[in-house]
Design an enzyme around this catalytic site. Structure first.
Site, PDB file in Angstrom:
ATOM      1  N   HIS A  29       0.838  -1.220   0.000  1.00 26.85           N
ATOM      2  CA  HIS A  29       0.000   0.000   0.000  1.00 26.85           C
ATOM      3  C   HIS A  29       0.870   1.266   0.000  1.00 26.85           C
ATOM      4  CE1 HIS A  29      -3.437  -2.531   0.468  1.00 26.85           C
ATOM      5  NE2 HIS A  29      -3.093  -2.923   1.679  1.00 26.85           N
ATOM      6  N   ASP A  47      -4.873  -8.122  -3.458  1.00 23.56           N
ATOM      7  CA  ASP A  47      -5.129  -7.942  -2.025  1.00 23.56           C
ATOM      8  C   ASP A  47      -6.457  -8.536  -1.570  1.00 23.56           C
ATOM      9  OD1 ASP A  47      -5.019  -7.109   0.598  1.00 23.56           O
ATOM     10  OD2 ASP A  47      -5.160  -4.972   0.193  1.00 23.56           O
TER      11      ASP A  47
END
Ligand SMILES: [Zn+2]
Length: 446
Positions: free
Chosen positions: A267, A318
């Site tokens: 991220h 993810d």
């Protein structure tokens, strides 16, 4: 017997090339030459190296759609995710992960980085085989035709200074020493398996107090295996971290030896300028997960700035709101356009490199993700004649694939020399039915 494929067009290191013969011996590419098809099997459209999904939590796939009702943010989504985590057992986890990895294979993914923290039984007690959940993931990848980097996550606290609670008790080993004993046993179980890399993870600075980070880092350095960590996905996490430690999450990882070329910050959405500098200078990979980051209303990370400072960019699906690395790739550029009101931050071939070679490298497979002799024999063919891509190929085949193709345009996948997808069909059969069955079982009320 070598197997030979003839690619109508292929994305080679020197660029898109017409009429390419790729010879495969075992799990590797033996030769890449230009030539006529002869008796070779034809691969239509553009053939690219296998895609690397550098950040996955297989069980989050069970939440697709279900989490799109109502309102909320990352933290309300996390409560729903914990409900699924509470129900899984080794058998249902294998069923679910096999189906999810088969969906990945259909999307052209030949290696998954599974960030794994669902270690123990529902009451937090280890199973008789303490790595049974990890073994289920490795088996699922093998059956679905993917290589796997199983990133065994250390997860000790429920938040800054807070004990594990609820479903989180399944994630914890108590302390980093006990985590290391279990991770060592996991690594020993796959010594000699070239298609399995046992890496490690610091779940996040909210789940691993700084004094435990060096144990995870040491494991990565000693064994030369990947170390991944969730980093600064949420402003609230940054604020709590600074309040507790007077340092940002990146600063803590830096000071405890967890950054470097083997590491990946996942991220990296809300960073300070110093954070960008520390990640870049250390050569730490940054895994962008744009479809998840937009789904969870996280924000837009500074991908271009990180890349320019020295952080190679990779891509991950993810939470599996969608599994489509072309969508992840173009989102990196398109999000920057929205944030800056300018176009053209990334070339399409840079984005495709993030989805292939760089991704595999970050997962401990630096000899994958390129159509060259000696590399893993991963060939993914994308249709250039579908309703999405027809007429868009020409001189701009890579741009057409990155900006217009979807996972549904992948028609053939060869992974480690093994044919996994033909004519858009997975060798395991109806993956939609597999997913429906596995998710039904994982989410049914007892
Ligand atoms: Zn994640």
């Amino acid at each position: 017997m070598p197997l030979t494929y003839w690619c109508e067009r292929a994305w080679l290191p020197e660029g898109v090339t017409d009429g390419v013969l790729v010879e495969i011996e075992g799990d590797r590419i033996a030769r890449v030459t230009r030539g006529e098809p002869g008796g070779a099997e034809r691969l239509a459209g553009l053939t690219i190296p296998g895609l690397a999904n550098a950040h996955s939590h297989a069980f989050h796939r069970a939440l697709r759609g279900a989490t799109q009702t109502g309102t909320g943010d990352f933290w309300t989504w996390r409560d729903q995710m914990y409900q699924v985590a509470a129900r899984l057992d080794p058998e249902s986890y294998l069923d679910l992960a096999r189906a999810v990895y088969a969906e990945m294979a259909l999307a052209g993914i030949t290696c998954v980085g599974e960030f794994h923290y669902l270690h123990h039984g529902p009451d937090g007690r280890p199973y008789d085989e303490p790595n049974i959940m990890g073994h289920a993931l490795v088996e699922a990848a093998r059956e679905a035709g993917l290589r796997i980097a199983l990133l065994d996550a250390c997860y000790l606290t429920g938040g800054f200074g807070a004990p594990l609670a609820g479903a989180q008790i399944r994630f914890g080993d108590g302390d980093s020493e006990r985590w290391a004993v279990r991770a060592e046993a996991l690594a020993a179980a796959y010594a000699g398996r070239p298609d399995v890399e046992i890496g490690v993870a610091v779940h996040s600075v909210r789940a691993v107090p700084p004094e435990h980070v060096p144990v995870v880092a040491e494991f990565s350095h000693r064994r030369a295996v990947p170390l991944h960590a969730h980093v600064s996905e949420q402003p609230a996490e940054n604020a709590a971290c600074v309040e507790m430690y007077a340092a940002t999450p990146v600063r803590i990882l830096h000071e405890h030896g967890a950054l470097g070329p083997r590491s990946t910050a996942v991220h990296a959405t809300h960073l300070t300028e110093v954070d960008v500098e520390l990640l870049g200078r250390s050569g730490t990979h940054v895994c962008m997960c744009p479809t998840t980051e937009r789904d969870l209303a996280d924000g837009i990370g500074p991908a271009r700035a990180l890349c320019e400072r020295g952080s190679p960019i990779t891509l991950g699906s993810d939470s599996h709101a969608v599994i489509d690395l072309f969508e992840e790739a173009r989102a990196v550029e398109l999000d920057e356009r929205l944030a800056t009101h300018r176009r053209g931050h990334w070339r399409a071939d840079e984005l495709l490199t993030a989805a292939t070679g760089t991704g595999h490298t970050s997962l401990g497979f630096p000899d994958a993700g390129m159509l060259v002799p000696g590399a893993w024999a991963d060939l993914v063919s994308v249709r250039l004649d579908s309703v999405r891509t027809a007429g868009a190929g020409g001189e701009a085949a890579v741009e057409a694939v990155v900006y217009a193709a979807t996972a549904a345009d992948v028609h053939s996948v060869i992974s480690g020399g093994r044919r996994v997808v033909s004519e858009g069909r997975h060798v395991l059969g109806d993956v939609g039915a597999m997913l429906a069955r596995a998710i039904g079982r994982a989410t049914e009320r007892p």
